[in-house]
Structure formats: C-alpha cells, structure tokens
Scaffold this active site. Structure first.
Site, PDB file in Angstrom:
ATOM      1  N   TYR A  47      -1.597  -0.366  10.764  1.00 58.43           N
ATOM      2  CA  TYR A  47      -1.662  -0.726   9.334  1.00 58.43           C
ATOM      3  C   TYR A  47      -0.402  -0.235   8.609  1.00 58.43           C
ATOM      4  O   TYR A  47       0.210  -0.985   7.840  1.00 58.43           O
ATOM      5  CB  TYR A  47      -2.926  -0.097   8.737  1.00 58.43           C
ATOM      6  N   SER A  92       0.877  -1.178   0.000  1.00 56.33           N
ATOM      7  CA  SER A  92       0.000   0.000   0.000  1.00 56.33           C
ATOM      8  C   SER A  92       0.911   1.223   0.000  1.00 56.33           C
ATOM      9  O   SER A  92       2.078   1.136   0.399  1.00 56.33           O
ATOM     10  CB  SER A  92      -0.861  -0.014   1.268  1.00 56.33           C
TER      11      SER A  92
END
Ligand SMILES: NC(=O)c1ccc[n+]([C@@H]2O[C@H](COP(=O)([O-])OP(=O)(O)OC[C@H]3O[C@@H](n4cnc5c(N)ncnc54)[C@H](OP(=O)(O)O)[C@@H]3O)[C@@H](O)[C@H]2O)c1
Length: 272
Positions: A163, A150
C-alpha cells in the site's frame, strides 16, 4: 462491467467522475460536488451499492448522476467507465481517482496478488483512467485531476509495504504530471494525502489488527487516531471539503498533506 444508466436529469452542469464513490471518502466527494451542482458519475465494483448511492445523491441535490459498476484493477473497465460517463452525462471536467483498498501484511507475506491489488488499483488505474479522460479534461479548459493519496504516500507505516509503495507511486505520478503540464493552463493535478479517516478501510484494518493482537478494535482505532496530528480520525466530509477547495481554487502546488502540522484548512499551502 458497467451498470445501467441512472441519469436523473440532464443540464449544462460540469461533469465529475469519482471512483470509489459508493461509500467512505469517495461518496463524500460525490455528495460535495453534487451539492455544488455538478453532474457526477460514481464508480465502484458493486452495482447495487453504487447505483443506490447515485440515486440518493441525485434525489438529494437535484443533479444528474450515473452509477457505474467497474473493477478498476481491470484495464478495460477503466476505459469503459470513462466512456459511459462521456456518453451518459458528458465529458468529465473533473477526475477524482479515489477507489482503494488497503491490504495489510508483514512484508514476507505479500504475494503477487497483494502487489497486483495495490499497484493495479492505485497506480495502474490512475494511468488508465487519466489516459481515457485526458482529451475531455484538456478540452474543458479547466480540467482538474485529483488522485487520492495518503500519508502512506509520504511516510512509511509498518505492515503496509504494498500500500505504501502504491501510494508513493500516486504521489510520484502527480508530481511528474504537474511538471509535464506546468505550461498547460487547461490541466491541473493534485494528490490529496489524508491520515487515518473514519471509513470501512480503517475499521477493517482495526479489526484485522485486533484479531492478531491483544488490543480491542476500539483500542486499535484509538491508536490509529493518535497517529493523526489532529489526534482523532478525519471525517470523510473533511477530506471532501479539501478536495472541493482544490477544484475551486486550483492553488499552486501538487501535494496536499492533510496531516501536516502547518495546514491551514482555509488557506492550504501545497507542496510542489
Ligand atoms: N480511510 C483512511 O484512513 C484513508 C486514509 C488515507 C487514504 N485513504 C484512501 O482513500 C480512498 C478511499 O478510501 P475509503 O477509506 O473511503 O475506503 P472505503 O470506505 O472502503 O471505500 C472504498 C471505495 O472504493 C471502491 N473500490 C474498492 N476496490 C475497487 C475496485 N477494484 N474497483 C472499483 N472500485 C473499488 C469501493 O466499492 P466496492 O467495494 O463496491 O468496489 C468503495 O466505493 C482509498 O484510495 C484509500 O487508500 C483512506
């Protein structure tokens, strides 16, 4: 826990194992690989949705598929998923670890459960799936590993510390593997880093932000889209197309930043 076999047809097709494939980006990757005549094992927690996805893809593309229900936060489920794929479809030549969740919280509200969710699913499961699949990937002579990173693995975003830490961990793992396998022609590893993509994760996050703030869900989604350099949300099929290009071309480099201002989709330059 592993679901019943859903193989529809067997053949000498290359085998891919795609995690988080019941919906969103993983589903699009499974579709794209099936379209290119791969047999595909799809993994997700919910048995009904992953089996339905496997069935639909088999019918649409005429390839063998397998729906596997597994919770990849659990070590035995990682090994079992690879073993089921080996037994039912054949040893995978492609491993795409894409399953993910994106819990959001202020740093001080992250408890150990949030940490375990993020690190277990993104980092530890990467190690465990890879360990289980490595002999087959190497023996295939053209083993390709794709980790779904990501932009949160390349930059920092607020309220996503667990995250971001986990996605940075996946980028670090891919870079270290690339260094370790530098002389091994049989293995390649890539980490693909999209910005905001139009999937359940993004819509759930928008609902959570809207519930705690003054913006509507649509306004939050627009704010997410504005953070992507292309000014809109990416589509899952665009991410899948990038993954397929990496598998086909195996270009030099390891990190594909899909939000890079310099990205030429037809000829992407990867970071080391
Ligand atoms: N959407 C974005 O904006 C974005 C941006 C950058 C990177 N990513 C990454 O892309 C990947 C896919 O995200 P997405 O947006 O496609 O999400 P999604 O639509 O919510 O799909 C997530 C998939 O992962 C599965 N999954 C979740 N927890 C799991 C577990 N413990 N074990 C096994 N499977 C599990 C889900 O199925 P079950 O619920 O049935 O388990 C589902 O198939 C994630 O790694 C995410 O971090 C997403």
């Amino acid at each position: 826990m592993v679901a019943a076999l859903q193989a529809q047809r067997s053949g000498p097709a290359p085998v891919a194992l795609v995690t988080g494939a019941s919906r969103g980006i993983g589903r699009a990757i499974a579709e794209a690989l099936a379209h290119r005549a791969h047999s595909v094992a799809l993994v997700a927690r919910r048995q009904d949705t992953v089996e339905r996805a496997a069935q639909e893809i088999a019918e649409r593309h005429g390839v063998a598929t397998l729906g596997i229900a597994a919770d990849l936060r659990q070590a035995p489920d990682c090994a079992a998923a690879v073993a089921r794929c080996n037994a039912a479809l054949g040893a995978p030549r492609i491993l795409v670890h894409n399953a993910g969740t994106a819990p959001s919280a202020r740093f001080e509200d992250n408890d150990d459960a949030v940490l375990e969710e993020a690190l277990g699913l993104h980092v530890k499961a990467s190690f465990r799936l890879l360990r289980a699949a490595l002999p087959a990937l190497r023996a295939s002579g053209r083993g390709t590993v794709i980790l779904m990173g990501s932009t949160a693995g390349l930059r920092g975003f607020p309220f996503t510390t667990a995250y971001c830490a986990a996605k940075h961990g996946m980028v670090g793992l891919a870079r270290a593997l690339a260094a370790e396998w530098a002389r091994d022609r049989n293995l390649r590893v890539f980490v693909v880093c999209p910005g905001f993509v139009d999937t359940d994760i993004t819509r759930d996050a928008a609902r959570a932000v809207a519930a705690h703030g003054r913006k509507t869900v649509d306004e939050v989604l627009a704010a997410f889209a504005a953070q992507n350099r292309i000014g809109r949300l990416h589509r899952p099929d665009e991410v899948a197309a990038a993954v397929v290009r990496l598998i086909d071309a195996r270009p030099p480099g390891t990190v594909l930043d899909l939000d890079s201002p310099d990205l030429d989709p037809a000829n992407p330059q990867l970071e080391p």
